[in-house]
Design an enzyme around this catalytic site. Structure first.
Site, PDB file in Angstrom:
ATOM      1  N   GLU A  13       0.812  -1.212   0.000  1.00 46.37           N
ATOM      2  CA  GLU A  13       0.000   0.000   0.000  1.00 46.37           C
ATOM      3  C   GLU A  13       0.854   1.274   0.000  1.00 46.37           C
ATOM      4  OE1 GLU A  13      -3.953  -1.742   2.262  1.00 46.37           O
ATOM      5  OE2 GLU A  13      -2.246  -1.177   3.464  1.00 46.37           O
ATOM      6  N   ASP A 200     -12.268  -6.394  -2.386  1.00 46.05           N
ATOM      7  CA  ASP A 200     -13.162  -7.555  -2.245  1.00 46.05           C
ATOM      8  C   ASP A 200     -14.521  -7.059  -1.778  1.00 46.05           C
ATOM      9  OD1 ASP A 200     -11.222  -7.466   0.355  1.00 46.05           O
ATOM     10  OD2 ASP A 200     -13.294  -7.851   0.923  1.00 46.05           O
TER      11      ASP A 200
HETATM   12  N1  SAH Z   1      -2.764 -10.813   3.168  1.00 44.84           N
HETATM   13  C1  SAH Z   1      -2.313 -10.354   4.472  1.00 44.84           C
HETATM   14  C2  SAH Z   1      -3.470 -10.075   5.419  1.00 44.84           C
HETATM   15  C3  SAH Z   1      -4.356  -8.996   4.911  1.00 44.84           C
HETATM   16  S1  SAH Z   1      -5.559  -8.560   6.087  1.00 44.84           S
HETATM   17  C4  SAH Z   1      -1.415 -11.444   5.093  1.00 44.84           C
HETATM   18  O1  SAH Z   1      -1.493 -12.578   4.685  1.00 44.84           O
HETATM   19  O2  SAH Z   1      -0.667 -11.109   5.982  1.00 44.84           O
HETATM   20  C5  SAH Z   1      -6.518  -7.462   5.099  1.00 44.84           C
HETATM   21  C6  SAH Z   1      -5.984  -6.056   4.931  1.00 44.84           C
HETATM   22  O3  SAH Z   1      -6.747  -5.402   3.930  1.00 44.84           O
HETATM   23  C7  SAH Z   1      -6.133  -5.203   6.178  1.00 44.84           C
HETATM   24  O4  SAH Z   1      -5.083  -4.274   6.258  1.00 44.84           O
HETATM   25  C8  SAH Z   1      -7.497  -4.502   5.988  1.00 44.84           C
HETATM   26  O5  SAH Z   1      -7.455  -3.146   6.362  1.00 44.84           O
HETATM   27  C9  SAH Z   1      -7.810  -4.623   4.489  1.00 44.84           C
HETATM   28  N2  SAH Z   1      -9.041  -5.316   4.099  1.00 44.84           N
HETATM   29  C10 SAH Z   1      -9.379  -5.565   2.803  1.00 44.84           C
HETATM   30  N3  SAH Z   1     -10.541  -6.245   2.716  1.00 44.84           N
HETATM   31  C11 SAH Z   1     -10.969  -6.434   3.995  1.00 44.84           C
HETATM   32  C12 SAH Z   1     -12.114  -7.100   4.545  1.00 44.84           C
HETATM   33  N4  SAH Z   1     -12.997  -7.725   3.773  1.00 44.84           N
HETATM   34  N5  SAH Z   1     -12.251  -7.111   5.899  1.00 44.84           N
HETATM   35  C13 SAH Z   1     -11.338  -6.504   6.683  1.00 44.84           C
HETATM   36  N6  SAH Z   1     -10.222  -5.878   6.213  1.00 44.84           N
HETATM   37  C14 SAH Z   1     -10.027  -5.837   4.878  1.00 44.84           C
END
Ligand code: SAH
Length: 233
Positions: A13, A200
């Site tokens: 990001e 998403d």
């Molecule tokens: N892929 C990462 C984890 C991502 S968590 C890993 O494996 O370590 C998701 C991140 O995207 C968070 O920073 C959150 O702010 C955002 N995000 C995107 N879609 C989301 C959703 N459906 N619910 C909560 N957070 C979401």
């Protein structure tokens, strides 16, 4: 002179912004690396906070205390809470709240942190308006929406949980950091805005969609922030 703190939860990001900035100083604090310098003619401090509300809150406090930023912009990705807000589109915050705070037993509305005096933290209207105007210039292939952003320490990927959040809070998108950045900025009297591109739909398709779209979504949001910095004077 303005000094803008720019927070992304994850490296993808903020990496494009870090690559383009002129770095004057690197500071390590609380296991975070703060890059201070110039981007698009504006003084900035760019940092990857880490995921979730605690990481984002402590990062915001350091930006306020040690770097004395005048404004905070949070860029990143989020899950959509509205049918019409599609993957790739952008949501700019009007306000932000914690969807996972529940002290109703003492009479507080769901989402309100006790003894703080408000349910949602208001974003800076000038920054929000600038973000919307810049988005229309730079991301012509997508839609931009202005509305409430809700946050919690949960990845939302279940239609029932999503619907519950929508019914209670009427948010436009859900993520895991914005409200804690807003909360910390509010307590420090620092104006902020949260900018999130949709990765998403926060329902049963999220687990599949998120990894596919996170990179492109994060790039949309970062491109918008870069464009905003050219206009912030
Ligand atoms: N892929 C990462 C984890 C991502 S968590 C890993 O494996 O370590 C998701 C991140 O995207 C968070 O920073 C959150 O702010 C955002 N995000 C995107 N879609 C989301 C959703 N459906 N619910 C909560 N957070 C979401």
């Amino acid at each position: 002179m303005k000094k803008i703190g720019i927070i992304g939860a994850m490296e993808l990001e903020v990496e494009a912004l870090k690559d383009k900035m002129e770095i004057h100083r690197k500071v390590e604090k609380a296991s975070l690396e703060f890059l201070e310098g110039m981007l698009s003619g504006t003084e900035v401090v760019i940092v990857r906070s880490g995921i979730g509300k605690v990481n984002a809150a402590l990062c915001t406090q350091i930006l306020c205390d040690i770097f004395e930023v005048t404004h905070i912009i949070n860029t990143g990705v989020a899950g959509s809470l509205k049918n019409e807000i599609n993957i790739g589109d952008i949501v700019v915050s009007t306000d932000a709240l914690h969807h996972d705070v529940d002290v109703r037993v003492f009479g507080y509305p769901l989402g309100e942190v006790p003894q703080i005096g408000c349910l949602a933290f208001q974003a800076d209207t000038e920054l929000a308006q600038l973000a919307v105007a810049c988005c229309k210039e730079v991301n012509t292939d997508i839609e931009v929406y202005c509305g409430r952003i809700v946050s919690g320490d949960q990845f939302i990927s279940d239609k029932k949980i999503k619907d519950n959040i929508i019914n209670h809070f009427h948010g436009f998108c859900v993520e895991m950091e914005g409200a804690s950045i807003a909360h910390t900025a509010y307590l420090n009297h620092v104006p902020f805005v949260i900018i999130r591109a949709i990765s998403d739909k926060a329902d049963d398709s999220a687990e599949m969609d998120y990894p596919t779209f996170e990179k492109a979504a994060a790039a949309h949001s970062a491109a918008l922030v870069e464009h905003m910095l050219q206009k912030i004077k």
